[in-house]
Motif scaffolding. Sequence first.
Motif, short mmCIF file in Angstrom:
data_model
loop_
_atom_site.label_atom_id
_atom_site.label_comp_id
_atom_site.label_asym_id
_atom_site.label_seq_id
_atom_site.Cartn_x
_atom_site.Cartn_y
_atom_site.Cartn_z
N ARG A 63 0.81 -1.22 0.00
CA ARG A 63 0.00 0.00 0.00
C ARG A 63 0.85 1.28 0.00
NH1 ARG A 63 -2.79 -3.32 3.67
NH2 ARG A 63 -1.89 -2.20 5.44
N VAL A 64 2.13 1.16 0.23
CA VAL A 64 3.01 2.32 0.28
C VAL A 64 3.56 2.60 -1.12
CG1 VAL A 64 5.13 3.24 1.29
CG2 VAL A 64 3.65 1.78 2.65
N HIS A 65 3.78 3.89 -1.44
CA HIS A 65 4.29 4.28 -2.76
C HIS A 65 5.81 4.05 -2.83
CE1 HIS A 65 4.54 6.36 -6.55
NE2 HIS A 65 5.53 7.08 -6.07
N TRP A 66 6.22 2.98 -3.50
CA TRP A 66 7.64 2.68 -3.74
C TRP A 66 7.72 1.68 -4.88
CZ3 TRP A 66 9.87 -2.25 -2.68
CH2 TRP A 66 8.98 -3.17 -2.11
N ASP A 67 8.84 1.66 -5.55
CA ASP A 67 9.04 0.74 -6.67
C ASP A 67 9.98 -0.40 -6.30
OD1 ASP A 67 7.38 2.09 -8.50
OD2 ASP A 67 8.98 3.52 -8.94
N GLY A 68 11.06 -0.08 -5.64
CA GLY A 68 12.03 -1.09 -5.28
C GLY A 68 13.30 -0.45 -4.76
N PHE A 69 14.17 -1.28 -4.24
CA PHE A 69 15.49 -0.80 -3.81
C PHE A 69 16.44 -1.98 -3.76
CE2 PHE A 69 13.20 -1.73 0.10
CZ PHE A 69 14.12 -2.45 0.86
N LEU A 82 14.79 -5.71 -3.78
CA LEU A 82 13.41 -5.88 -3.33
C LEU A 82 12.51 -5.09 -4.26
CD1 LEU A 82 11.46 -6.99 -1.13
CD2 LEU A 82 11.80 -4.82 0.06
N LEU A 83 11.53 -5.79 -4.87
CA LEU A 83 10.60 -5.14 -5.79
C LEU A 83 9.19 -5.12 -5.20
CD1 LEU A 83 11.68 -6.73 -9.21
CD2 LEU A 83 12.26 -4.47 -8.32
N ASN A 84 8.44 -4.11 -5.58
CA ASN A 84 7.07 -3.96 -5.12
C ASN A 84 6.15 -4.73 -6.09
OD1 ASN A 84 4.52 -3.17 -4.34
ND2 ASN A 84 5.00 -1.00 -4.21
N PRO A 85 5.51 -5.81 -5.63
CA PRO A 85 4.64 -6.59 -6.51
C PRO A 85 3.35 -5.87 -6.89
CG PRO A 85 4.45 -7.40 -4.28
CD PRO A 85 5.54 -6.35 -4.26
N ALA A 86 3.06 -4.75 -6.21
CA ALA A 86 1.87 -3.97 -6.56
C ALA A 86 2.09 -3.17 -7.84
CB ALA A 86 1.49 -3.04 -5.41
N ARG A 87 3.31 -3.03 -8.27
CA ARG A 87 3.61 -2.34 -9.52
C ARG A 87 3.43 -3.31 -10.69
NH1 ARG A 87 2.93 1.65 -6.85
NH2 ARG A 87 4.59 3.00 -6.13
N SER A 88 3.19 -2.75 -11.87
CA SER A 88 3.03 -3.59 -13.06
C SER A 88 4.34 -4.32 -13.36
CB SER A 88 2.64 -2.73 -14.26
OG SER A 88 3.75 -1.95 -14.67
#
Length: 189
Positions: A63-69, A82-88
């Motif tokens: 739910r937090v706005h981030w793409d990865g790091f 670490l990637l955000n699975p909520a992103r396409s």
Amino acid sequence: MPYNRGDYRDKWRIERLAATVRRKLKVNQLEPLSPWHLAEAVPAHVFYPEDFGDEALAGRLRRVHWDGFAFCCDGEVTLMVLLNPARSEKRQMATLMEELSHHLLRHKPCAITVNPQTGLLQRSYDRAQEAEAYDLGAAILLPKERIQRDVAAKRTATEIANAHGCSEELVVYRIKRMRLWQRYEKYAA
């Protein structure tokens, strides 16, 4: 000297570096490249919040706005991403390419510090490093030779993006970066 996106010397240094990376991976300049193939070669381990085994934490992170790091543990050679699975999937691909590029460019990681005015954690941000990593990732994924060939063949940004599994925005960026936008606009309009 920091990276300058407008300096042709920096632009062509990035293009040469991207070509070198693809050569080392034994991937020619015309064929699509999977970021996962590059991650394996770096080496990098890619994971998602669910991999922590804490579903509540994973839910909050989605739910937090981030793409990865990315980071490296002391004494380790493997890059952890670490990637955000909520992103396409396309956004995840671009993020992975950018994080791998930071590593290939040996960028100094950002620092997490306490903001003296708010007492909240904040991270440092180096605009030149971010631009350089983005440009390298884009050039590795979409080499100039492939962009030149596709524009000469009058392929649309959608067709090119689908062939590479990336976003149309990234394709348009590379077409503009290669100074082919006017030619592209004439047939794509």
